[in-house]
Write an enzyme that holds these catalytic residues in place. Structure first.
Site, PDB file in Angstrom:
ATOM      1  N   CYS A   2     -51.961   9.560 -65.385  1.00 17.08           N
ATOM      2  CA  CYS A   2     -51.997   8.179 -65.848  1.00 17.08           C
ATOM      3  C   CYS A   2     -51.256   7.321 -64.821  1.00 17.08           C
ATOM      4  CB  CYS A   2     -51.352   7.934 -67.198  1.00 17.08           C
ATOM      5  SG  CYS A   2     -52.095   8.868 -68.543  1.00 17.08           S
ATOM      6  N   ARG A  27     -54.809   8.933 -60.338  1.00 20.25           N
ATOM      7  CA  ARG A  27     -53.941   9.599 -61.312  1.00 20.25           C
ATOM      8  C   ARG A  27     -54.630   9.855 -62.645  1.00 20.25           C
ATOM      9  NH1 ARG A  27     -48.583   9.277 -59.888  1.00 20.25           N
ATOM     10  NH2 ARG A  27     -47.988   9.666 -62.018  1.00 20.25           N
ATOM     11  N   TRP A  75     -55.427   9.421 -68.067  1.00 20.12           N
ATOM     12  CA  TRP A  75     -55.944  10.790 -68.042  1.00 20.12           C
ATOM     13  C   TRP A  75     -55.542  11.369 -69.385  1.00 20.12           C
ATOM     14  CZ3 TRP A  75     -53.998  15.776 -68.454  1.00 20.12           C
ATOM     15  CH2 TRP A  75     -54.851  16.798 -68.033  1.00 20.12           C
ATOM     16  N   ASN A 101     -47.053   6.935 -69.496  1.00 21.21           N
ATOM     17  CA  ASN A 101     -47.513   8.097 -68.742  1.00 21.21           C
ATOM     18  C   ASN A 101     -46.580   9.243 -69.108  1.00 21.21           C
ATOM     19  OD1 ASN A 101     -48.298   9.963 -66.785  1.00 21.21           O
ATOM     20  ND2 ASN A 101     -46.994   9.039 -65.216  1.00 21.21           N
ATOM     21  N   GLY A 102     -47.131  10.317 -69.671  1.00 16.35           N
ATOM     22  CA  GLY A 102     -46.290  11.446 -70.063  1.00 16.35           C
ATOM     23  C   GLY A 102     -46.739  11.981 -71.407  1.00 16.35           C
ATOM     24  N   GLU A 487     -58.802  28.852 -51.538  1.00 18.27           N
ATOM     25  CA  GLU A 487     -58.816  27.398 -51.384  1.00 18.27           C
ATOM     26  C   GLU A 487     -60.256  26.877 -51.251  1.00 18.27           C
ATOM     27  OE1 GLU A 487     -56.887  25.128 -51.943  1.00 18.27           O
ATOM     28  OE2 GLU A 487     -57.500  23.422 -50.745  1.00 18.27           O
ATOM     29  N   LYS A 491     -61.947  24.240 -53.838  1.00 19.04           N
ATOM     30  CA  LYS A 491     -62.537  22.957 -53.404  1.00 19.04           C
ATOM     31  C   LYS A 491     -63.941  22.821 -53.971  1.00 19.04           C
ATOM     32  CE  LYS A 491     -59.787  21.381 -52.552  1.00 19.04           C
ATOM     33  NZ  LYS A 491     -58.387  21.620 -52.355  1.00 19.04           N
ATOM     34  N   GLU A 494     -63.995  22.344 -57.927  1.00 15.07           N
ATOM     35  CA  GLU A 494     -63.451  21.111 -58.499  1.00 15.07           C
ATOM     36  C   GLU A 494     -64.306  19.881 -58.212  1.00 15.07           C
ATOM     37  OE1 GLU A 494     -59.486  19.942 -57.156  1.00 15.07           O
ATOM     38  OE2 GLU A 494     -59.866  20.875 -55.242  1.00 15.07           O
ATOM     39  N   HIS A 510     -64.288  46.751 -56.125  1.00 15.77           N
ATOM     40  CA  HIS A 510     -63.626  47.138 -57.378  1.00 15.77           C
ATOM     41  C   HIS A 510     -64.144  46.320 -58.557  1.00 15.77           C
ATOM     42  CE1 HIS A 510     -60.978  49.751 -55.172  1.00 15.77           C
ATOM     43  NE2 HIS A 510     -60.746  48.761 -54.321  1.00 15.77           N
ATOM     44  N   LYS A 609     -55.080  13.463 -59.867  1.00 17.58           N
ATOM     45  CA  LYS A 609     -54.406  13.882 -58.640  1.00 17.58           C
ATOM     46  C   LYS A 609     -53.014  14.443 -58.899  1.00 17.58           C
ATOM     47  CE  LYS A 609     -54.158  13.842 -54.100  1.00 17.58           C
ATOM     48  NZ  LYS A 609     -54.906  14.999 -53.600  1.00 17.58           N
TER      49      LYS A 609
HETATM   50  C1  F6R Z   1     -56.713  20.827 -55.717  1.00 15.70           C
HETATM   51  C2  F6R Z   1     -55.540  20.061 -56.059  1.00 15.70           C
HETATM   52  C3  F6R Z   1     -54.593  20.614 -57.068  1.00 15.70           C
HETATM   53  C4  F6R Z   1     -53.147  20.369 -56.617  1.00 15.70           C
HETATM   54  C5  F6R Z   1     -52.166  20.795 -57.706  1.00 15.70           C
HETATM   55  C6  F6R Z   1     -50.736  20.656 -57.262  1.00 15.70           C
HETATM   56  O1  F6R Z   1     -57.483  20.180 -54.766  1.00 15.70           O
HETATM   57  O2  F6R Z   1     -55.337  18.989 -55.574  1.00 15.70           O
HETATM   58  O3  F6R Z   1     -54.817  21.972 -57.298  1.00 15.70           O
HETATM   59  O4  F6R Z   1     -52.923  21.085 -55.444  1.00 15.70           O
HETATM   60  O5  F6R Z   1     -52.373  20.019 -58.851  1.00 15.70           O
HETATM   61  O6  F6R Z   1     -50.442  19.338 -56.925  1.00 15.70           O
HETATM   62  P1  F6R Z   1     -49.190  18.980 -56.048  1.00 15.70           P
HETATM   63  O7  F6R Z   1     -49.389  19.561 -54.714  1.00 15.70           O
HETATM   64  O8  F6R Z   1     -49.167  17.477 -56.032  1.00 15.70           O
HETATM   65  O9  F6R Z   1     -47.999  19.566 -56.739  1.00 15.70           O
END
Ligand code: F6R
Length: 614
Positions: A2, A27, A75, A101-102, A487, A491, A494, A510, A609
Site C-alpha cells: 500500500c 506498492r 494491496w 498501510n499495514g 531466479e 521471473k 510472476e 529424482h 513491490k
Molecule cells: C521478485 C521480487 C520479490 C522480492 C521479495 C523481497 O521479483 O521482487 O520476490 O525479491 O519480495 O523483497 P525485498 O528485496 O525488497 O526485501
C-alpha cells in the site's frame, strides 16, 4: 504494501496526490482513493477499485479542490479489492478520514468492542476499525485528534503507517508509523507525506524518516512536530535525499522492467564506484573494513532474505564459503523469524532486501539483534527501515527499482556479495594473490560483458514468441547457476503467470524428470565451467525424453548446440561471477514471454513491490 501520500500547503493538493500515488503504485494497485478538504470545507472522499488511472476517471467532474489531502493505493490484506474496502475510510460521523498501510492484528477484538457500542462498519477492512476507534476515543474523552490517535494506537497490535484528516481542522494532518515506512517532506510553506521519498523529490529534497511509534503533526504554516505515543517530543533529523527524477520515469522504454534490465551495466558500475580500483588491484567494502574484527571473529554467517533477494543470498553463500572459508546458512526470513533459531553473539547475520522494508526480513533482523548477532544489511532504498536498524551494511546503489519484478537489484546484490567476500577473503588470507587479482579484474569487466548480453534482446524477443503456448517451464542449473535457475523461474511465473520451477540439474532424475515430454520447455544454464560435463549429461537425459532445451552456453560452444533446440551464447566469465551474466537473458526471456502474452509486466496481478506485511 500500500502506498500513502499526503499534502498540506498553498497549492491544490489533488494533482500532487495523484502524481504521488502513481509513483507509489508499485506498492499495490488493486484500488485507490483520495480524501480532500475542499475549498468550501467539505471532506470529500473518492475511491474506486482498480488503479490510480481509474481513480482519476472516477473523480472527473467531482469537487477536487483543496490544499490539504491524503491518498492511498492499496494491496488488499483484509477484504477483497473493491470500492468499499478502498482507502480512505471515513469514521461514522464522516468527520475523520484515514489511510493505512499495514495490518491491525487485533482488529477483530476492537471491532467487536465498537460494535457493542453501536458502531456500524461498511467495509471488511482492519483500517475502518482504526478510524472508528479514534473517533470513539475522541468523542468519549473530548480530546484533540492527536491525543485520540495516541490513545488509539496504544490499543493497537500490529503494523501501521497512517494519516488522518479531520474535516473540522483543515490545517493539520496527523500521521504515525510502526513497522511500516513513512517519510515527511519539508518544502517552503508546505509539507508532503509518503511511504517513500519518490513522490516527494519533485518538490523538496528535505525529508524526515519517522521512527516506530512516532506521530508527526503536519500543520499549515507551523513547524513539523514529532511526538511519541506518550506525547513526549521526539527530536528529528532532516535528511537530504538525492534522487534523480529521470530515474523515476520510463525514459522511452515500454516498461520499467525493460528499462531496469538495460540499466544493469550502469547500475553495476554505480554499485562498484569507489569500492573497486582495477589500477591498484583492489576491492574494498568500507563497512567490512570498519567492522573487521567483529566480522573476522564470526563463527558463521546467516543470510536472511525473501524472494529474489533470497536467491542472491544463495549465491552469497557459495561466494563467502569458497572465498573466505566461513560457513554460511541461507534462510527464508519468514521461516527464520518463527522457528526459534540457534543464534548468538558469535554470528553475523546478513540481511538482503531491495526495499529495505520487507516485514519478514525486518523481523528476522530484529530477532537476530535481540540475540546479540551482528547485523550487516545489503539494501537498495536509502534510509529504509532495514539499513536503519542494522549495525552496518552496504547499499547496492542501483537506483529506484519500480518494475515489480526485481532485476537490477538482484545483480546489484550479487555484486555487493562478491565485493564483501573479496574484502573478507583478503583480510582472512584465504585467497591467493593471483586468485584475488584475477577476481578484481573479472568483476570490473562485468558491465561490458552485460552490455554484450543485452544485444541479444531482439533475438530473445523472437524466441519468446515460440513459447507463449507453454503452461509449464523447468529451469536447471548447478553450483552458482542453481540460484540463477530459481531466479529465472521466479521471473517467468510472476510476470507471465506460466508455472515454472527451478531445480539443481542433477535433482531432475529424482522426480521432476517425470514431467518431461515434447511440450516441456527446459531452460538449462550450461556454461563451460567445472560442472559442464555433468550438465551436458543432464541435457542428454532431457533430450532422450523429447524435452525442448533452451541452453545458455559459453560463446563458441559447439557441443551443446548440436543437442539443444536453442542456444543462447554468452561471454565467458569465471564461474562464481556467471550469475551476473546468465541472469540477464533469463530476465529478458521472462519479460518478452509476458509481453507476448499481453500481461501487465510492471504490475503483475496479486503482487506488490514492497511486502511490508507478513
Ligand atoms: C521478485 C521480487 C520479490 C522480492 C521479495 C523481497 O521479483 O521482487 O520476490 O525479491 O519480495 O523483497 P525485498 O528485496 O525488497 O526485501
Amino acid at each position: 504494501m500500500c502506498g500513502i501520500v499526503g499534502y498540506i500547503g498553498k497549492k491544490q493538493a489533488y494533482p500532487i496526490l495523484i502524481k504521488g500515488l502513481k509513483r507509489l503504485e508499485y506498492r499495490g494497485y488493486d484500488s485507490a482513493g483520495v480524501a480532500l478538504i475542499s475549498d468550501n470545507k467539505q471532506l470529500n472522499v473518492y475511491k474506486t477499485k482498480g488503479k490510480v488511472a481509474d481513480l482519476e476517471a472516477f473523480a472527473t467532474h467531482k469537487d477536487i479542490s483543496g490544499t490539504v489531502g491524503i491518498a492511498h493505493t492499496r494491496w488488499a490484506t483484509h477484504g477483497e479489492p473493491c470500492s468499499l474496502n478502498a482507502h480512505p475510510h471515513f469514521s461514522s460521523s464522516e468527520r475523520l478520514a484515514l489511510i493505512h498501510n499495514g495490518i491491525i492484528e487485533n482488529y477483530a477484538t476492537l471491532k467487536e468492542k465498537l460494535q457493542a457500542k453501536g458502531y456500524v462498519f461498511k467495509s471488511s477492512t482492519d483500517t475502518e476499525v482504526l478510524v472508528q476507534l479514534i473517533e470513539y476515543i475522541q468523542n468519549s474523552n473530548h480530546i484533540d485528534l492527536l491525543t485520540a490517535v495516541q490513545l488509539a494506537l496504544q490499543e493497537v497490535i500490529g503494523a501501521y503507517a497512517i494519516a488522518v484528516l479531520d474535516r473540522d481542522n483543515p490545517d493539520e494532518i496527523v500521521a504515525a508509523r510502526k513497522s511500516s515506512p513513512l517519510v515527511v517532506g519539508i518544502g517552503t510553506n508546505e509539507f508532503f507525506l509518503a511511504s517513500d521519498a519518490t513522490p516527494i523529490v519533485e518538490y523538496t529534497d528535505q525529508v524526515v524518516y519517522l521512527e516506530d511509534e512516532e506521530i508527526a503533526l503536519i500543520r499549515r504554516d507551523k513547524p513539523l512536530r514529532i511526538v511519541n505515543l506518550n506525547n513526549v517530543e521526539c527530536s528529528h533529523e532532516v535528511k537530504t535525499v538525492a534522487l534523480n527524477l529521470g530515474q523515476l520515469e520510463k525514459g522511452g522504454y515500454p516498461h520499467f522492467m525493460l528499462k531496469e534490465i538495460f540499466e544493469q551495466p550502469d547500475c553495476i558500475c554505480d554499485c562498484m564506484r569507489g569500492r573497486i580500483n582495477v589500477n591498484e588491484n583492489h576491492v574494498i567494502l568500507f563497512s567490512v573494513i570498519d567492522h573487521k574484527e567483529r566480522l573476522l571473529r564470526a563463527k558463521r554467517f546467516i543470510i536472511v532474505a525473501c524472494g529474489t533477494s533470497w536467491h542472491a543470498g544463495l549465491i552469497g553463500k557459495q561466494l563467502i564459503e569458497s572465498f573466505c572459508r566461513i560457513p554460511v546458512e541461507v534462510e527464508y526470513a519468514s521461516e527464520f523469524r518463527y522457528r526459534n533459531p540457534v543464534i548468538d553473539e558469535n554470528d553475523v547475520v546478513i540481511a538482503i532486501s531491495q526495499s529495505g522494508e520487507t516485514a519478514d526480513t525486518l523481523a528476522a533482523v530484529e530477532l537476530a539483534k535481540s540475540r546479540g548477532a551482528f547485523i550487516f544489511g545489503i539494501c537498495n532504498v536509502i534510509g529504509s527501515s532495514i539499513p536503519r536498524i542494522t549495525d552496518t551494511g552496504a547499499y547496492i546503489h542501483v537506483g529506484p527499482e519500480i518494475g515489480v519484478a526485481s532485476t537490477k537489484a538482484f545483480t546489484g546484490q550479487v555484486t555487493v556479495l562478491v565485493m564483501l567476500a573479496l574484502t573478507l577473503a583478503k583480510e582472512r588470507g584465504t585467497l591467493s594473490e593471483a586468485e584475488y587479482l584475477s577476481m578484481v579484474r573479472e568483476l570490473s569487466a562485468i558491465p561490458s560483458k552485460m552490455k554484450e548480453v543485452l544485444q541479444l534482446n531482439d533475438r530473445i524477443a523472437q524466441l519468446s514468441k515460440i513459447f507463449t503456448y507453454a503452461h509449464n517451464f523447468i529451469y536447471l542449473g548447478r553450483g552458482y547457476s542453481y540460484p540463477v535457475a530459481l531466479e529465472g523461474a521466479l521471473k517467468l511465473k510472476e510476470i507471465s503467470y506460466i508455472h515454472a520451477e527451478g531445480y539443481p540439474a542433477a535433482e531432475m532424475k529424482h522426480g521432476p524428470i517425470a514431467l518431461i515430454d515434447a511440450e516441456m520447455p527446459v531452460v538449462v544454464i550450461a556454461t563451460r565451467n567445472g560442472l559442464y560435463e555433468k550438465v551436458l549429461s543432464n541435457i542428454q537425459e532431457i533430450k532422450a525424453r523429447k524435452g525442448r532445451v533452451i541452453a545458455l552456453v559459453t560463446r563458441g560452444d559447439t557441443v551443446i548446440s548440436r543437442i539443444a533446440d536453442t542456444c543462447i551464447e554468452l561471454p565467458e566469465t569465471p564461474e562464481c561471477l556467471e550469475p551476473l551474466i546468465t541472469t540477464v537473458p533469463l530476465q529478458m526471456l521472462a519479460y518478452h514471454i509476458a509481453v507476448c502474452k499481453g500481461m501487465d509486466v510492471d504490475q503483475p496481478r496479486n503482487l506488490a513491490k514492497s511486502v511490508t506485511v507478513e
